[in-house]
Design an enzyme around this catalytic site. Structure first.
Site, PDB file in Angstrom:
ATOM      1  N   GLY A   1      38.825  45.201  43.244  1.00  0.00           N
ATOM      2  CA  GLY A   1      38.974  44.282  42.117  1.00  0.00           C
ATOM      3  C   GLY A   1      37.924  44.522  41.043  1.00  0.00           C
ATOM      4  O   GLY A   1      37.072  45.414  41.149  1.00  0.00           O
ATOM      5  N   PHE A   2      37.996  43.706  40.037  1.00  0.00           N
ATOM      6  CA  PHE A   2      37.094  43.798  38.874  1.00  0.00           C
ATOM      7  C   PHE A   2      35.634  43.642  39.311  1.00  0.00           C
ATOM      8  O   PHE A   2      34.827  44.563  39.167  1.00  0.00           O
ATOM      9  CB  PHE A   2      37.543  42.720  37.877  1.00  0.00           C
ATOM     10  CG  PHE A   2      36.588  42.398  36.779  1.00  0.00           C
ATOM     11  CD1 PHE A   2      35.971  43.397  36.036  1.00  0.00           C
ATOM     12  CD2 PHE A   2      36.318  41.064  36.457  1.00  0.00           C
ATOM     13  CE1 PHE A   2      35.101  43.076  35.010  1.00  0.00           C
ATOM     14  CE2 PHE A   2      35.447  40.743  35.424  1.00  0.00           C
ATOM     15  CZ  PHE A   2      34.833  41.746  34.706  1.00  0.00           C
TER      16      PHE A   2
ATOM     17  N   ASN B   1      43.244  44.751  50.081  1.00  0.00           N
ATOM     18  CA  ASN B   1      44.666  44.978  50.392  1.00  0.00           C
ATOM     19  C   ASN B   1      45.488  45.254  49.126  1.00  0.00           C
ATOM     20  O   ASN B   1      46.707  45.301  49.181  1.00  0.00           O
ATOM     21  CB  ASN B   1      45.267  43.777  51.148  1.00  0.00           C
ATOM     22  CG  ASN B   1      45.339  42.536  50.283  1.00  0.00           C
ATOM     23  OD1 ASN B   1      44.740  42.500  49.208  1.00  0.00           O
ATOM     24  ND2 ASN B   1      46.066  41.527  50.731  1.00  0.00           N
TER      25      ASN B   1
ATOM     26  N   THR C   1      45.764  42.169  44.121  1.00  0.00           N
ATOM     27  CA  THR C   1      45.556  42.085  42.668  1.00  0.00           C
ATOM     28  C   THR C   1      44.567  43.152  42.189  1.00  0.00           C
ATOM     29  O   THR C   1      44.173  43.147  41.028  1.00  0.00           O
ATOM     30  CB  THR C   1      45.005  40.692  42.276  1.00  0.00           C
ATOM     31  OG1 THR C   1      43.755  40.476  42.960  1.00  0.00           O
ATOM     32  CG2 THR C   1      45.967  39.588  42.665  1.00  0.00           C
TER      33      THR C   1
ATOM     34  N   ASP D   1      43.953  43.536  54.947  1.00  0.00           N
ATOM     35  CA  ASP D   1      44.129  42.152  54.510  1.00  0.00           C
ATOM     36  C   ASP D   1      43.159  41.301  55.324  1.00  0.00           C
ATOM     37  O   ASP D   1      43.334  41.154  56.538  1.00  0.00           O
ATOM     38  CB  ASP D   1      45.576  41.724  54.755  1.00  0.00           C
ATOM     39  CG  ASP D   1      45.884  40.361  54.143  1.00  0.00           C
ATOM     40  OD1 ASP D   1      44.968  39.513  54.104  1.00  0.00           O
ATOM     41  OD2 ASP D   1      47.021  40.162  53.704  1.00  0.00           O
TER      42      ASP D   1
ATOM     43  N   TYR E   1      43.768  27.048  43.947  1.00  0.00           N
ATOM     44  CA  TYR E   1      42.556  27.877  43.798  1.00  0.00           C
ATOM     45  C   TYR E   1      41.305  27.008  43.944  1.00  0.00           C
ATOM     46  O   TYR E   1      40.400  27.324  44.718  1.00  0.00           O
ATOM     47  CB  TYR E   1      42.599  28.550  42.433  1.00  0.00           C
ATOM     48  CG  TYR E   1      41.459  29.493  42.136  1.00  0.00           C
ATOM     49  CD1 TYR E   1      41.321  30.689  42.834  1.00  0.00           C
ATOM     50  CD2 TYR E   1      40.543  29.199  41.130  1.00  0.00           C
ATOM     51  CE1 TYR E   1      40.289  31.570  42.528  1.00  0.00           C
ATOM     52  CE2 TYR E   1      39.514  30.077  40.812  1.00  0.00           C
ATOM     53  CZ  TYR E   1      39.387  31.258  41.518  1.00  0.00           C
ATOM     54  OH  TYR E   1      38.362  32.131  41.212  1.00  0.00           O
TER      55      TYR E   1
ATOM     56  N   TYR F   1      28.551  26.846  58.479  1.00  0.00           N
ATOM     57  CA  TYR F   1      27.945  27.910  59.306  1.00  0.00           C
ATOM     58  C   TYR F   1      26.423  27.929  59.131  1.00  0.00           C
ATOM     59  O   TYR F   1      25.692  28.282  60.045  1.00  0.00           O
ATOM     60  CB  TYR F   1      28.565  29.279  58.987  1.00  0.00           C
ATOM     61  CG  TYR F   1      29.706  29.595  59.932  1.00  0.00           C
ATOM     62  CD1 TYR F   1      30.894  28.880  59.864  1.00  0.00           C
ATOM     63  CD2 TYR F   1      29.567  30.553  60.940  1.00  0.00           C
ATOM     64  CE1 TYR F   1      31.929  29.123  60.759  1.00  0.00           C
ATOM     65  CE2 TYR F   1      30.592  30.800  61.834  1.00  0.00           C
ATOM     66  CZ  TYR F   1      31.769  30.086  61.733  1.00  0.00           C
ATOM     67  OH  TYR F   1      32.782  30.316  62.624  1.00  0.00           O
TER      68      TYR F   1
ATOM     69  N   ARG G   1      44.184  36.832  31.974  1.00  0.00           N
ATOM     70  CA  ARG G   1      43.022  36.058  31.518  1.00  0.00           C
ATOM     71  C   ARG G   1      42.966  36.133  29.993  1.00  0.00           C
ATOM     72  O   ARG G   1      43.499  37.068  29.381  1.00  0.00           O
ATOM     73  CB  ARG G   1      41.731  36.633  32.103  1.00  0.00           C
ATOM     74  CG  ARG G   1      41.670  36.515  33.610  1.00  0.00           C
ATOM     75  CD  ARG G   1      40.329  37.022  34.123  1.00  0.00           C
ATOM     76  NE  ARG G   1      40.512  37.986  35.182  1.00  0.00           N
ATOM     77  CZ  ARG G   1      39.811  38.012  36.314  1.00  0.00           C
ATOM     78  NH1 ARG G   1      38.888  37.130  36.549  1.00  0.00           N
ATOM     79  NH2 ARG G   1      40.037  38.935  37.214  1.00  0.00           N
TER      80      ARG G   1
END
Ligand code: NAD
Ligand code: UDP
Length: 317
Positions: free
Chosen positions: A11-12, A33, A36, A57, A147, A161, A188
């Site tokens: 990704g970016f 995976n 995107t 994934d 999201y 955790y 975006r």
């Protein structure tokens, strides 16, 4: 040689982070995976020694399970509005189950864990600018809620955790970040407006364009994340990273118009539901803990990003 596992490496942000850690002498294990992300980002990284990649994934298993690492950066997740609306279940799961699996792996091997959260945990904020102590204003029933709530749940898991197992965890809440290697079609606002401007199409402004955002250039963000990940004594910290230069979207469109130098029209489209009206990080904590400061102005960052988009689209500069 220290080892870092980066999820979402195609990704970016993941690809920029991988490059930075490799440059700093780390062995980088990346996983993605390609939901995107972009294969070309992995191809670029694969040319650098000490980079390893697994197509995986992370909702269903930990990448490189037999390679203990010093640090895990969990960045895998759809991130742009159109992406997470297209993959709502995947978004909930990668931040839920994916985060849980990776935390368990970190606990078994004593790895430090850094989670990519978001300014979206503040929702449509009633407090401005947003400090980390603000608990947010999120509608879990709106489409956007997938999201926002996924990231809020992810944060709760990560901090659990820390409390239950004393795992060394850190969370960054990232505010709108842009720069080279964004997908041209990620939806975006910066990518949309740059592509439209370069193709001499009308610039799409949603609503009346008075809503604001504060845009951070990717190099500044990567510096902040590198410090948050590597500084000692930051266990359990939650830190905003972004830029304080706040701008109405209509003004962003005008800035891009002036940078590209073309005669472009502005076209208003409906505002998506629950679109936050304003957003600006309170960076006090980042300054104090990380001695960090964003340095790249919006105009400078847009100019650099424009060059990348011109090259991608084959438009002469
Ligand atoms: P991106 O879409 O470019 O990168 C995300 C990567 O995660 C992609 O390569 C995608 O294929 C991968 N991915 C998604 N689901 C996966 C899965 N189940 N298993 C493995 N890989 C998976 O987005 P980005 O802008 O680089 O964002 C990276 C992270 O930073 C995300 O967690 C995002 O929520 C967070 N973030 C980004 C911004 C921003 O402005 N860019 C702001 C806030 C938070
Ligand atoms: N936006 C816009 N035109 C576009 C895409 C987005 O006016 O082509 C608006 C969007 O409604 C929001 C702002 O720009 O108010 C930032 O949108 P983006 O999707 O980049 O980020 P986020 O909403 O997640 O902050």
């Amino acid at each position: 040689m220290k080892r870092v596992l980066i999820t979402g490496v195609a990704g970016f942000l993941g690809s920029h982070l991988a490059e930075r850690f490799l440059h700093e002498g780390w062995e980088v294990y990346g996983a993605d995976n390609f939901l995107t992300g972009q294969r070309e980002n992995v191809e670029l990284l694969a040319q650098i020694p000490h980079f390893h990649f697994e197509e995986k994934d992370v909702r269903f298993g930990v990448p490189f399970p037999r390679t203990p690492v010093d640090l895990i950066l969990h960045f895998a997740s759809p991130a742009s509005v159109p992406d997470y609306l297209a993959y709502p279940i995947e978004t909930l799961e990668v931040n839920g189950r994916g985060t849980h699996l990776l935390l368990e792996h970190a606990r078994q091997h004593g790895s430090r864990f850094l989670y990519a959260s978001t300014s979206e945990v503040y929702g449509d904020p009633e407090v401005h600018p947003q400090p980390e102590t603000y608990v947010g204003h999120v509608d879990p029933t709106s489409p956007r809620g997938v999201y926002d709530e996924a990231k809020r749940y992810g944060e709760a898991l990560v901090l659990t955790y820390h409390r239950e197992y004393r795992l060394d965890v850190r969370i960054t809440r990232i505010f709108n970040t842009y720069g080279p290697r964004m997908r041209l079609d990620d939806g975006r606002v910066v990518s949309n407006l740059l592509v439209q401007a370069l193709q001499q199409k009308p610039l799409t402004v949603y609503g009346d364009g008075t809503q604001t955002r504060s845009f951070c250039y990717v190099d500044d963000l990567v510096e902040g994340i590198y410090r948050l990940a590597t500084y000692e004594g930051l266990e359990g910290s939650v830190v905003n990273l972004g830029n304080e230069e706040e701008i109405p979207i209509l003004e962003l469109a005008r800035t891009i118009q002036s940078l590209v130098g073309a005669r472009l029209t502005i076209e208003h489209h409906p505002l998506p539901p629950r679109d936050p009206k304003r957003r600006r990080p309170d960076l006090t904590r980042a300054r104090t803990l990380l001695q960090w400061e964003p340095r790249v102005t919006l105009r400078e960052g847009l100019t650099r990003t424009l060059k990348f988009f011109q090259a991608k689209l084959g438009v002469p500069s």
